[in-house]
Design a protein around this motif. Structure first.
Motif, PDB file in Angstrom:
ATOM      1  N   TRP A 249       0.814  -1.211   0.000  1.00 15.39           N
ATOM      2  CA  TRP A 249       0.000   0.000   0.000  1.00 15.39           C
ATOM      3  C   TRP A 249       0.852   1.267   0.000  1.00 15.39           C
ATOM      4  N   GLU A 250       1.424   1.610   1.162  1.00 18.13           N
ATOM      5  CA  GLU A 250       2.111   2.906   1.284  1.00 18.13           C
ATOM      6  C   GLU A 250       3.526   2.873   0.714  1.00 18.13           C
ATOM      7  N   LEU A 251       3.915   3.990   0.101  1.00 22.76           N
ATOM      8  CA  LEU A 251       5.276   4.132  -0.430  1.00 22.76           C
ATOM      9  C   LEU A 251       6.223   4.609   0.665  1.00 22.76           C
ATOM     10  N   PRO A 252       7.459   4.118   0.667  1.00 20.94           N
ATOM     11  CA  PRO A 252       8.457   4.599   1.621  1.00 20.94           C
ATOM     12  C   PRO A 252       9.319   5.721   1.043  1.00 20.94           C
ATOM     13  N   VAL A 253      10.205   6.267   1.893  1.00 19.88           N
ATOM     14  CA  VAL A 253      11.166   7.293   1.489  1.00 19.88           C
ATOM     15  C   VAL A 253      12.105   6.709   0.427  1.00 19.88           C
ATOM     16  N   LYS A 254      12.457   7.539  -0.575  1.00 20.49           N
ATOM     17  CA  LYS A 254      13.299   7.035  -1.666  1.00 20.49           C
ATOM     18  C   LYS A 254      13.902   8.205  -2.437  1.00 20.49           C
ATOM     19  N   SER A 255      15.022   7.982  -3.073  1.00 18.32           N
ATOM     20  CA  SER A 255      15.644   9.003  -3.938  1.00 18.32           C
ATOM     21  C   SER A 255      16.533   8.303  -4.947  1.00 18.32           C
ATOM     22  N   TRP A 256      16.858   9.018  -6.013  1.00 22.33           N
ATOM     23  CA  TRP A 256      17.875   8.508  -6.938  1.00 22.33           C
ATOM     24  C   TRP A 256      18.456   9.662  -7.732  1.00 22.33           C
ATOM     25  N   ILE A 257      19.655   9.433  -8.251  1.00 21.02           N
ATOM     26  CA  ILE A 257      20.353  10.421  -9.066  1.00 21.02           C
ATOM     27  C   ILE A 257      19.939  10.223 -10.532  1.00 21.02           C
ATOM     28  N   ARG A 346      14.126  -4.329   1.028  1.00 24.12           N
ATOM     29  CA  ARG A 346      13.376  -5.302   1.832  1.00 24.12           C
ATOM     30  C   ARG A 346      12.999  -6.437   0.875  1.00 24.12           C
ATOM     31  N   GLU A 347      13.617  -7.592   1.085  1.00 24.91           N
ATOM     32  CA  GLU A 347      13.422  -8.710   0.152  1.00 24.91           C
ATOM     33  C   GLU A 347      11.961  -9.149   0.145  1.00 24.91           C
ATOM     34  N   ASN A 348      11.475  -9.492  -1.030  1.00 26.90           N
ATOM     35  CA  ASN A 348      10.125 -10.060  -1.149  1.00 26.90           C
ATOM     36  C   ASN A 348      10.010 -10.744  -2.503  1.00 26.90           C
ATOM     37  N   ASN A 349       9.104 -11.699  -2.577  1.00 30.25           N
ATOM     38  CA  ASN A 349       9.067 -12.616  -3.715  1.00 30.25           C
ATOM     39  C   ASN A 349       8.915 -11.940  -5.070  1.00 30.25           C
ATOM     40  N   ARG A 350       8.014 -10.945  -5.173  1.00 30.99           N
ATOM     41  CA  ARG A 350       7.741 -10.349  -6.476  1.00 30.99           C
ATOM     42  C   ARG A 350       8.560  -9.088  -6.764  1.00 30.99           C
ATOM     43  N   GLY A 351       9.437  -8.720  -5.820  1.00 36.34           N
ATOM     44  CA  GLY A 351      10.313  -7.582  -6.079  1.00 36.34           C
ATOM     45  C   GLY A 351       9.607  -6.239  -6.029  1.00 36.34           C
ATOM     46  N   TYR A 352       8.831  -6.025  -4.982  1.00 41.02           N
ATOM     47  CA  TYR A 352       8.116  -4.752  -4.817  1.00 41.02           C
ATOM     48  C   TYR A 352       8.924  -3.770  -3.954  1.00 41.02           C
ATOM     49  N   ILE A 353       8.610  -2.478  -4.141  1.00 39.91           N
ATOM     50  CA  ILE A 353       9.039  -1.378  -3.259  1.00 39.91           C
ATOM     51  C   ILE A 353      10.535  -1.403  -2.931  1.00 39.91           C
ATOM     52  N   ASN A 354      11.367  -1.359  -3.960  1.00 38.04           N
ATOM     53  CA  ASN A 354      12.807  -1.289  -3.727  1.00 38.04           C
ATOM     54  C   ASN A 354      13.214   0.157  -3.468  1.00 38.04           C
ATOM     55  N   ASN A 355      13.657   0.453  -2.238  1.00 41.04           N
ATOM     56  CA  ASN A 355      14.159   1.811  -1.959  1.00 41.04           C
ATOM     57  C   ASN A 355      15.599   1.785  -1.434  1.00 41.04           C
ATOM     58  N   SER A 356      16.322   0.723  -1.751  1.00 36.31           N
ATOM     59  CA  SER A 356      17.726   0.611  -1.344  1.00 36.31           C
ATOM     60  C   SER A 356      18.582   1.682  -2.015  1.00 36.31           C
ATOM     61  N   TRP A 357      19.326   2.480  -1.223  1.00 35.25           N
ATOM     62  CA  TRP A 357      20.189   3.477  -1.891  1.00 35.25           C
ATOM     63  C   TRP A 357      21.317   2.791  -2.648  1.00 35.25           C
ATOM     64  N   ARG A 358      21.787   1.647  -2.145  1.00 35.90           N
ATOM     65  CA  ARG A 358      22.903   0.966  -2.818  1.00 35.90           C
ATOM     66  C   ARG A 358      22.497   0.482  -4.216  1.00 35.90           C
ATOM     67  N   ASP A 359      21.278  -0.064  -4.326  1.00 35.89           N
ATOM     68  CA  ASP A 359      20.825  -0.541  -5.632  1.00 35.89           C
ATOM     69  C   ASP A 359      20.721   0.602  -6.648  1.00 35.89           C
ATOM     70  N   HIS A 360      20.401   1.809  -6.165  1.00 37.66           N
ATOM     71  CA  HIS A 360      20.170   2.940  -7.065  1.00 37.66           C
ATOM     72  C   HIS A 360      21.432   3.746  -7.380  1.00 37.66           C
ATOM     73  N   MET A 361      22.564   3.287  -6.852  1.00 34.07           N
ATOM     74  CA  MET A 361      23.848   3.943  -7.058  1.00 34.07           C
ATOM     75  C   MET A 361      24.218   3.912  -8.555  1.00 34.07           C
TER      76      MET A 361
END
Ligand code: MSS
Length: 367
Positions: A249-257, A346-361
């Protein structure tokens, strides 16, 4: 490489050079095509459909005569868009972001579109507040806990409608800021984005904002549709989805360059303006930090451009002196609630809501 797919006819008006066409139902904005003016131009906004959109062209010929059925209220009835337009008016600047944005970085390769950052945009929707509609129908019936919206896609005969119907329930607290929208960025809402009428649930992931809405129901239970019961849940990796898993449901904090972000491009050594976007989710983005060494050291970056409220994203900039070589650029946002963007998804089966800063580097070549 494979030749880029072309835009489907219902979205042929999109700016092809700005888009990645994954399929006729999944069209992503290129990371380099967001611009830096806060609002995402509608012709660059991503498109995502769970099932093919309606093809009935007459739907958009007289958008004001599209009807919405309202139930679970004191006085259930239907409204045309023309009637809805008499009830109230609100404009909501907000991030529309697919639940699966960032899926491409999950290591277990979840099924679904491999979105990176482009299943998101910041747009202004205009329509009538759900609260004004509720006033017109004498309020909600007693004991209702969900707002359930049903999409207007035709259901093919002979199939169990619950396996196809695009119908989502959100907690009743979402009525506070929800609107029924007929306009986006100052233009009539096109079919690709849910015209003639769409529910908008600010702060929630895209799937909860149902397009070409036909029914708005206040309900005691969540929708029995598959898209509610077992899809869009925080299911553990490798597990079978269950309605007991927490709903997306709710979106978390996130950013990207966004700039520089093109791995094909070489950036000139010296002063570089590193820019991107930051969003807070359910509260405003409060601050943003940038790292030019892969997350070892962080420095405060500056927000630039207008603040369009808590559901919109903010543009940010950071001036750095970059020497020749490869640089790992990262950013990390904090929202008004005090949540800071995490390093790990936050790992999950279908790959939802990725807000990892490392992944977005982004890894940048400077010469
Ligand atoms: N609605 C309807 N009706 N159908 C469909 O399919 N999808 C979802 C939403 N809504 C749908 C609907 C999703 S899933 C999303 S994201 C969104 O929508 C998108 O939008 P655009 O406008 O962009 O296309 Mo994921 O979470």
């Amino acid at each position: 490489g494979t030749a880029p797919k072309s835009l489907p006819s219902y979205a042929s008006w999109k700016d092809a050079d700005s888009m990645i066409v994954h399929s006729a139902n999944t069209i992503e904005t290129k990371r380099t095509a967001f611009g830096s003016s806060v609002i995402t131009p509608t012709n660059r906004l991503f498109v995502r459909n769970n099932v093919a959109p309606p093809t009935d062209a007459s739907m958009m010929k007289e958008p004001d005569s599209w009807t919405l059925e309202v139930s679970g209220v004191a006085k259930p009835r239907s409204f045309t868009v023309a009637e809805l337009k008499t009830l109230g008016l609100a404009a909501v600047p907000m991030v529309l972001q697919c639940s699966g944005n960032g899926r491409a970085w999950f290591p277990h390769k979840p099924s679904g579109t491999q979105w990176t950052v482009g299943a998101a945009g910041c747009v202004v929707f205009t329509g009538v507040p759900v609260k004004a509609l509720l006033e017109a129908v004498g309020g909600m019936s007693e004991g209702m806990v969900y707002m359930t919206s049903t999409g207007g896609e035709p259901i093919p005969q002979g199939l169990d409608p619950n396996t196809i119907r695009v119908e989502r329930s959100v907690p009743i607290s979402a009525i506070e800021d929800a609107i029924l929208a007929w306009e986006i960025n100052g233009e009539a809402l096109p079919l690709a984005h849910g015209g003639p009428l769409r529910i908008i649930v600010p702060g929630y992931t895209g799937v909860n904002s149902i397009k070409y809405i036909k029914q708005l129901a206040f309900t005691k239970e969540q929708s029995p549709a598959k898209i509610q019961q077992t899809s869009y849940r925080w299911t553990a990796v490798g597990e079978k989805p269950s309605p007991k898993d927490e709903s997306i449901w709710e979106l978390p904090v996130k950013s990207w360059i966004n700039f520089p972000s093109d791995p094909e491009q070489t950036v000139a050594a010296g002063r570089v303006q590193i820019s991107g976007i930051a969003m807070g989710g359910m509260t405003a983005a409060k601050s943003i930090e940038v790292s030019v060494n892969g997350g070892k050291d962080w420095q405060k970056a500056e927000f630039v451009g207008p603040d369009l409220g808590k559901y919109a994203w903010r543009e940010f900039v950071f001036s750095a002196d970059l020497a020749a070589g490869t640089h790992e650029l990262a950013c990390r946002a904090t929202n008004e609630a005090g949540d800071t963007q995490p390093e790990a998804r936050r790992e999950n089966n279908r790959g939802y809501i990725n807000n990892s800063w490392r992944d977005h580097m982004v890894s940048i070549k400077v010469a």
